[in-house]
Write a protein that holds these residues in place. Structure first.
Motif, PDB file in Angstrom:
ATOM      1  N   ILE A 129      25.384  37.065  47.112  1.00  0.00           N
ATOM      2  CA  ILE A 129      25.671  37.474  45.740  1.00  0.00           C
ATOM      3  C   ILE A 129      26.330  36.327  44.988  1.00  0.00           C
ATOM      4  N   GLU A 130      26.027  36.268  43.706  1.00  0.00           N
ATOM      5  CA  GLU A 130      26.593  35.248  42.822  1.00  0.00           C
ATOM      6  C   GLU A 130      27.132  35.948  41.582  1.00  0.00           C
ATOM      7  N   PHE A 131      28.392  35.669  41.254  1.00  0.00           N
ATOM      8  CA  PHE A 131      29.052  36.217  40.072  1.00  0.00           C
ATOM      9  C   PHE A 131      29.315  35.099  39.069  1.00  0.00           C
ATOM     10  N   GLU A 132      29.445  35.452  37.806  1.00  0.00           N
ATOM     11  CA  GLU A 132      29.930  34.514  36.795  1.00  0.00           C
ATOM     12  C   GLU A 132      31.440  34.383  36.997  1.00  0.00           C
ATOM     13  N   ALA A 133      31.963  33.167  36.968  1.00  0.00           N
ATOM     14  CA  ALA A 133      33.399  32.920  37.121  1.00  0.00           C
ATOM     15  C   ALA A 133      33.983  32.542  35.758  1.00  0.00           C
ATOM     16  N   THR A 134      34.965  33.321  35.312  1.00  0.00           N
ATOM     17  CA  THR A 134      35.561  33.111  33.999  1.00  0.00           C
ATOM     18  C   THR A 134      37.064  32.924  34.136  1.00  0.00           C
ATOM     19  N   PRO A 135      37.622  31.818  33.625  1.00  0.00           N
ATOM     20  CA  PRO A 135      39.074  31.637  33.669  1.00  0.00           C
ATOM     21  C   PRO A 135      39.766  32.714  32.823  1.00  0.00           C
ATOM     22  N   VAL A 136      40.773  33.368  33.411  1.00  0.00           N
ATOM     23  CA  VAL A 136      41.510  34.407  32.695  1.00  0.00           C
ATOM     24  C   VAL A 136      42.843  34.643  33.406  1.00  0.00           C
ATOM     25  N   GLN A 137      43.904  34.870  32.634  1.00  0.00           N
ATOM     26  CA  GLN A 137      45.237  35.209  33.132  1.00  0.00           C
ATOM     27  C   GLN A 137      45.704  34.283  34.262  1.00  0.00           C
ATOM     28  N   GLY A 138      45.414  33.002  34.166  1.00  0.00           N
ATOM     29  CA  GLY A 138      45.862  32.040  35.157  1.00  0.00           C
ATOM     30  C   GLY A 138      45.068  32.058  36.454  1.00  0.00           C
ATOM     31  N   GLY A 139      43.952  32.782  36.462  1.00  0.00           N
ATOM     32  CA  GLY A 139      43.099  32.857  37.638  1.00  0.00           C
ATOM     33  C   GLY A 139      41.632  32.847  37.213  1.00  0.00           C
ATOM     34  N   THR A 140      40.782  33.454  38.041  1.00  0.00           N
ATOM     35  CA  THR A 140      39.355  33.495  37.773  1.00  0.00           C
ATOM     36  C   THR A 140      38.828  34.906  37.960  1.00  0.00           C
ATOM     37  N   LEU A 141      38.147  35.418  36.950  1.00  0.00           N
ATOM     38  CA  LEU A 141      37.498  36.722  37.038  1.00  0.00           C
ATOM     39  C   LEU A 141      36.046  36.508  37.447  1.00  0.00           C
ATOM     40  N   CYS A 142      35.618  37.209  38.489  1.00  0.00           N
ATOM     41  CA  CYS A 142      34.238  37.157  38.964  1.00  0.00           C
ATOM     42  C   CYS A 142      33.563  38.463  38.549  1.00  0.00           C
TER      43      CYS A 142
ATOM     44  N   THR B  21      21.814  44.032  40.609  1.00  0.00           N
ATOM     45  CA  THR B  21      23.083  43.684  39.968  1.00  0.00           C
ATOM     46  C   THR B  21      24.145  44.664  40.452  1.00  0.00           C
ATOM     47  N   THR B  22      25.404  44.339  40.185  1.00  0.00           N
ATOM     48  CA  THR B  22      26.498  45.207  40.588  1.00  0.00           C
ATOM     49  C   THR B  22      27.598  45.199  39.529  1.00  0.00           C
ATOM     50  N   PRO B  23      28.273  46.340  39.347  1.00  0.00           N
ATOM     51  CA  PRO B  23      29.425  46.374  38.438  1.00  0.00           C
ATOM     52  C   PRO B  23      30.709  45.884  39.124  1.00  0.00           C
ATOM     53  N   PHE B  24      30.625  45.580  40.426  1.00  0.00           N
ATOM     54  CA  PHE B  24      31.787  45.135  41.192  1.00  0.00           C
ATOM     55  C   PHE B  24      32.383  43.884  40.548  1.00  0.00           C
ATOM     56  N   ARG B  25      33.728  43.838  40.479  1.00  0.00           N
ATOM     57  CA  ARG B  25      34.417  42.675  39.922  1.00  0.00           C
ATOM     58  C   ARG B  25      35.567  42.278  40.828  1.00  0.00           C
ATOM     59  N   MET B  26      35.838  40.993  40.846  1.00  0.00           N
ATOM     60  CA  MET B  26      36.944  40.448  41.634  1.00  0.00           C
ATOM     61  C   MET B  26      37.765  39.515  40.746  1.00  0.00           C
ATOM     62  N   PHE B  27      39.008  39.298  41.159  1.00  0.00           N
ATOM     63  CA  PHE B  27      39.886  38.366  40.470  1.00  0.00           C
ATOM     64  C   PHE B  27      40.564  37.517  41.533  1.00  0.00           C
ATOM     65  N   VAL B  28      40.570  36.204  41.348  1.00  0.00           N
ATOM     66  CA  VAL B  28      41.236  35.313  42.304  1.00  0.00           C
ATOM     67  C   VAL B  28      42.292  34.491  41.570  1.00  0.00           C
ATOM     68  N   LYS B  29      43.447  34.417  42.216  1.00  0.00           N
ATOM     69  CA  LYS B  29      44.554  33.637  41.659  1.00  0.00           C
ATOM     70  C   LYS B  29      45.391  33.149  42.821  1.00  0.00           C
ATOM     71  N   ASP B  30      45.686  31.875  42.832  1.00  0.00           N
ATOM     72  CA  ASP B  30      46.496  31.269  43.894  1.00  0.00           C
ATOM     73  C   ASP B  30      45.923  31.575  45.281  1.00  0.00           C
ATOM     74  N   GLY B  31      44.589  31.577  45.398  1.00  0.00           N
ATOM     75  CA  GLY B  31      43.928  31.789  46.672  1.00  0.00           C
ATOM     76  C   GLY B  31      43.831  33.228  47.130  1.00  0.00           C
ATOM     77  N   SER B  32      44.344  34.158  46.332  1.00  0.00           N
ATOM     78  CA  SER B  32      44.328  35.583  46.692  1.00  0.00           C
ATOM     79  C   SER B  32      43.262  36.315  45.880  1.00  0.00           C
ATOM     80  N   PHE B  33      42.340  36.980  46.574  1.00  0.00           N
ATOM     81  CA  PHE B  33      41.276  37.741  45.913  1.00  0.00           C
ATOM     82  C   PHE B  33      41.702  39.205  45.757  1.00  0.00           C
ATOM     83  N   ARG B  34      41.433  39.765  44.588  1.00  0.00           N
ATOM     84  CA  ARG B  34      41.702  41.179  44.299  1.00  0.00           C
ATOM     85  C   ARG B  34      40.420  41.804  43.774  1.00  0.00           C
ATOM     86  N   ARG B  35      40.272  43.117  43.975  1.00  0.00           N
ATOM     87  CA  ARG B  35      39.079  43.815  43.511  1.00  0.00           C
ATOM     88  C   ARG B  35      39.447  44.837  42.439  1.00  0.00           C
TER      89      ARG B  35
END
Length: 123
Positions: A79-92, A107-121
């Motif tokens: 899977i490949e997501f668009e990576a967008t800088p936001v809130q000091g991290g990256t929204l996928c 396609t998927t509505p799933f989204r992730m956020f990464v900041k300081d090496g930590s991924f969140r869903r």
């Protein structure tokens, strides 16, 4: 009359802009991303082996989609997501997946956020 319409449109734009600012999500509050989780598509399918990385303007990972018992099947995907800088991290977001054997895409509505090496869903 035209002046009233312009003023009404300008007021509506201000309301939309202000309400959009209040509606912004707090990505740091999302739960941590686990490598195994239920598929957003449902039907008891479990996603396994999710370990995303950010490459320039994309978030990418390989993963398995596993169907429930008794007829367990394992499908290998990427899977490949668009990576967008936001809130000091990256929204996928806006994920596009494909089967490794080329048999399916989606396609998927799933989204992730990464900041300081930590991924969140997204919750």
């Amino acid at each position: 009359m035209a002046m009233r319409r312009m003023m009404a449109a300008a007021a509506a734009l201000v309301v939309l802009t202000v309400s959009g600012a209040h509606a912004q999500e707090n990505f740091d509050s999302w739960p941590p991303l686990q490598s195994t989780f239920e598929s957003t598509g449902g039907n008891g399918i479990v996603i396994k082996g999710y370990d995303p990385v950010i490459l320039r303007d994309k978030c990418v990972t390989t993963f398995m989609a596993v169907t429930p018992a008794p007829d367990v099947n394992v499908y290998y995907n990427m899977i490949e997501f668009e990576a967008t800088p936001v809130q000091g991290g990256t929204l996928c977001s806006n994920g596009k997946w494909r089967a490794m054997d080329g048999s399916a895409t989606g396609t998927t509505p799933f989204r992730m956020f990464v900041k300081d090496g930590s991924f969140r869903r997204a919750p």
